[in-house]
Design an enzyme around this catalytic site. Sequence first.
Site, PDB file in Angstrom:
ATOM      1  N   CYS A  55      67.575  45.481  59.965  1.00 27.12           N
ATOM      2  CA  CYS A  55      67.195  44.729  61.019  1.00 27.12           C
ATOM      3  C   CYS A  55      66.396  43.552  60.864  1.00 27.12           C
ATOM      4  O   CYS A  55      65.366  44.012  60.181  1.00 27.12           O
ATOM      5  CB  CYS A  55      66.785  45.697  62.042  1.00 27.12           C
ATOM      6  SG  CYS A  55      66.507  44.743  63.710  1.00 27.12           S
ATOM      7  N   CYS A  59      59.471  44.415  64.130  1.00 28.86           N
ATOM      8  CA  CYS A  59      58.653  45.389  64.910  1.00 28.86           C
ATOM      9  C   CYS A  59      57.746  46.107  63.831  1.00 28.86           C
ATOM     10  O   CYS A  59      58.247  46.849  62.827  1.00 28.86           O
ATOM     11  CB  CYS A  59      59.531  46.454  65.550  1.00 28.86           C
ATOM     12  SG  CYS A  59      60.895  45.396  66.616  1.00 28.86           S
ATOM     13  N   CYS A  62      58.606  50.023  62.900  1.00 28.85           N
ATOM     14  CA  CYS A  62      59.978  50.345  62.644  1.00 28.85           C
ATOM     15  C   CYS A  62      60.153  50.523  61.002  1.00 28.85           C
ATOM     16  O   CYS A  62      60.255  49.277  60.348  1.00 28.85           O
ATOM     17  CB  CYS A  62      61.110  49.504  63.282  1.00 28.85           C
ATOM     18  SG  CYS A  62      62.824  49.739  63.110  1.00 28.85           S
ATOM     19  N   CYS A  99      73.231  59.825  72.547  1.00 27.05           N
ATOM     20  CA  CYS A  99      72.580  58.502  72.514  1.00 27.05           C
ATOM     21  C   CYS A  99      72.991  57.934  70.981  1.00 27.05           C
ATOM     22  O   CYS A  99      72.722  58.604  70.014  1.00 27.05           O
ATOM     23  CB  CYS A  99      71.305  58.452  72.791  1.00 27.05           C
ATOM     24  SG  CYS A  99      70.705  59.178  74.144  1.00 27.05           S
ATOM     25  N   CYS A 130      75.025  56.626  75.883  1.00 28.11           N
ATOM     26  CA  CYS A 130      73.671  55.905  75.736  1.00 28.11           C
ATOM     27  C   CYS A 130      74.009  55.109  74.612  1.00 28.11           C
ATOM     28  O   CYS A 130      74.538  55.624  73.546  1.00 28.11           O
ATOM     29  CB  CYS A 130      72.587  56.583  76.052  1.00 28.11           C
ATOM     30  SG  CYS A 130      71.160  55.460  76.076  1.00 28.11           S
ATOM     31  N   CYS A 190      67.822  52.537  80.424  1.00 24.59           N
ATOM     32  CA  CYS A 190      67.045  53.554  79.886  1.00 24.59           C
ATOM     33  C   CYS A 190      65.776  52.671  79.209  1.00 24.59           C
ATOM     34  O   CYS A 190      66.167  52.010  78.251  1.00 24.59           O
ATOM     35  CB  CYS A 190      67.652  54.524  78.767  1.00 24.59           C
ATOM     36  SG  CYS A 190      66.545  55.201  77.730  1.00 24.59           S
ATOM     37  N   ARG A 268      61.330  61.143  79.077  1.00 21.81           N
ATOM     38  CA  ARG A 268      61.953  61.767  78.028  1.00 21.81           C
ATOM     39  C   ARG A 268      60.739  61.765  77.142  1.00 21.81           C
ATOM     40  O   ARG A 268      60.025  60.955  76.719  1.00 21.81           O
ATOM     41  CB  ARG A 268      63.046  61.323  77.434  1.00 21.81           C
ATOM     42  CG  ARG A 268      63.436  62.056  76.152  1.00 21.81           C
ATOM     43  CD  ARG A 268      64.685  61.287  75.705  1.00 21.81           C
ATOM     44  NE  ARG A 268      65.749  61.166  76.703  1.00 21.81           N
ATOM     45  CZ  ARG A 268      66.301  60.010  77.001  1.00 21.81           C
ATOM     46  NH1 ARG A 268      65.907  58.967  76.399  1.00 21.81           N
ATOM     47  NH2 ARG A 268      67.267  59.957  78.136  1.00 21.81           N
TER      48      ARG A 268
END
Length: 335
Positions: A55, A59, A62, A99, A130, A190, A268
């Site tokens: 990616c 971030c 991550c 998900c 999801c 979400c 969650r």
Amino acid sequence: MTAEIRTDWTRDEIANLFDLPFHELLWRAQSVHRDNHAAGEVQLCTLLSIKTGGCPEDCGYCSQSVHADSGVEATKLMDVRQVLQSAAQAKDAGSQRFCMGAAWRNPKDRDMPAIVEIVKGVRDMGLETCMTLGMLTPKQAEMLSEAGLDYYNHNIDTSPERYEEVISTRSFAERIETLDNVRDAGINVCSGGIVGMGETREDRVGFLHALATLERHPESVPVNALVPVKGTVLGDILHDVPEAKIDDLEFVRTVAVARITMPRSMVRLSAGRESMSESVQALCFLAGANSIFTGDKLLTTGNRGDDADAALFEKLGLVPLEGEEPARADLVAAE
């Protein structure tokens, strides 16, 4: 339903909730929870990485970022049949929602036909779907809606004020823009974030305030505890600093305030749960958490596993949720 649904929370009001005596906060959270959700029922979800690593975002938490030296190798989008096989296994293990996450800044148009096929295939199994694919254009959101996608995950991560300290390649406003595109396409939202990144309580107040003052609350609010992975910016900073880890009771407070401010949302317990004691998890359920990721793995980090979760549920007298989520049922009733 007796709890008032508010989207006009002030930061001072949310800060005052955090400051309540612990027993008072949990009593209020449990009262709101019982007014809006079935007591003792917890939704089981399974998370699968359908495209890992590579990616371009930076971030700081991550391990899938190209800027991280975490050892995570980039892969291509999984074959549709492989994804559907994993979904079937998740359903057999008792999951209600499947998900799927792809480590993209945003999906390319060439990726969308396979994504649409995956959504349709998982829904045909009777599972909720999801996806988290990064930023979406209005056209892409419409394609996912037409495929029948139930939820789209796009976390805001932290407070607007601290956001640029964690991520520089995508703005907080762009996060909100994707949430708007998802809403406009008729897909349930979400959206949550991560705590334990060295933030202050004021940041946690700001994080929940940003979610609780959206025009419509997210139907699902994942609360993640940072898993400090070596090779990531935050992982390297926080890995050997035990005091940077969020205090267990502060984490429970965050869950409780999320429950009070967003009464109809599913709250969650997400990443970081594998390192939580059974007692801390029990307090989180008491504070209003009613959804978990089950299985042995999340995207790239470990998870507690089905057997451990089943044993904990038996100890606590919890059962898997089988009915409709309240916020989603509200939308159906209003149509």
